[in-house]
Write an enzyme that holds these catalytic residues in place. Sequence first.
Site: not given
Ligand code: ACO
Length: 428
Positions: A307, A364
């Site tokens: 998140h 979600d």
């Molecule tokens: N699966 C695998 N790896 C992940 C995931 C995931 N779901 N989410 C984050 N990571 C990893 C990234 O690759 C990154 O790794 P690194 O540090 O080695 O480069 C690290 O975790 C941090 O990720 P960011 O993308 O910088 O995290 P951010 O806070 O920007 O993104 C987000 C959050 C967009 C929700 C992300 O976790 C994601 O894409 N999740 C899946 C989509 C999802 O479930 N979205 C719903 C959000 S809840 C809502 O809208 C109500």
Amino acid sequence: MPDIAKLQIGENVYEFPLVKGTENEVGIDIKTLRSTTNGVITIDPGFKNTGSCESAITFLDGEKGILRYRGFAIEELAEKASFLEVAYALIFGELPTKEQLEKFHTDIKSKSVVDDDVRKILEAFPKSAHPMGILSSLTSALTAFNPSSVNVDSEEEMYNAIVKILGKFPVLVAWTMRKKSGLPLNYGSKSSGYVENVMKMMFEEPNEEYIINPIIKDALDKLLILHADHEQNCSTSTVRIAGSSHAGLFASLSAGISALWGPLHGGANQAVLEMLEAIKADGGDTKKYMAKAKDKNDPFRLMGFGHRVYKNFDPRATIIKKAADEVLKDLGVEDPILEIARGLEQEALNDPYFVDRKLYPNVDFYSGIIYRAMGIPVEMFTVMFALGRLPGWIAQWKEMRLNKEPIGRPRQIYTGENLRPFQSIEKR
Ligand code: ACO
């Protein structure tokens, strides 16, 4: 805590006041940055460090897993309040008295009829259209059927616009689903509660009385409450920024619905189920998909995990996981998709990649599972999110207008070509 921040650029030192919130959050007020520094701006893609407003609606602390609407803990609201009470509190600032709630509900019901010509617009959509596209278009179309703009200085006009959209939006949601499933468009009943009525409108078949299952109704009430606001997220910021041009409430909401659609935001609940289906179709090997999620050369991400702001746990996920268990038990659902979901959840909670990055199941991950068990088609999941988020969007739009916020207009650092001569087409 000092009350100013200093910024040094070369020899020059600039001072900016600090702004402190009621929960001791601190922001640097840089309103005078450009004018005092001769054009210097801040760069913050995704606005991870930028506050766009001061707001008294929702408080969340992503590190501690706290979410409160108008000062009330989400856990208490989900346990003790109805969605309509929460909507009232979000929009008007206080929980309603019994009389206020009754009047609010009566007013909403009195405005729930949608102009019959809206059906014609709906009919023109192909059955294959995504429900979010339909919902955003129909919400925008409401502007055409309710052309007078809201005078935000008139409490009465503001109230009327609010009850109108709260009355008509569930009809649009239900019609969107019925269009997809080929059921005749209907209206619910004025004698039902708000959430019961939504269920009736969505599920009632023309030749059968619809009986409400109280466990499902409770779970839906909770889901809507949990989604009702989340401060300045992507769709809410979109509503505020669209409304900051003094676009009307319905038009601003329609913009918010489009922003919610994406898989990194509201579309995640659909993406979760699609991911689980894909894993099932590929033999149900959760370990293979865990490995894909961790592989930096693979674009696959575990949908429903992580998140943007909750970095320890999502308090909404804790509440909804319990509701999901109750619904599945009550309905006696045995679904291989759920086994895959449970497998992924367990593996991720024990995997250093996910633990180190603080990637936990978000709301979600579970909401899609409940919606599926309720018989809501996957493509409708994000529409259900929009139904829940509606009061939050309204509250934020209202606050933005009443605070007389200026039009949203971010800056940029230009990185393109410098001035160059125009070449006529023959010479290019
Ligand atoms: N699966 C695998 N790896 C992940 C995931 C995931 N779901 N989410 C984050 N990571 C990893 C990234 O690759 C990154 O790794 P690194 O540090 O080695 O480069 C690290 O975790 C941090 O990720 P960011 O993308 O910088 O995290 P951010 O806070 O920007 O993104 C987000 C959050 C967009 C929700 C992300 O976790 C994601 O894409 N999740 C899946 C989509 C999802 O479930 N979205 C719903 C959000 S809840 C809502 O809208 C109500």
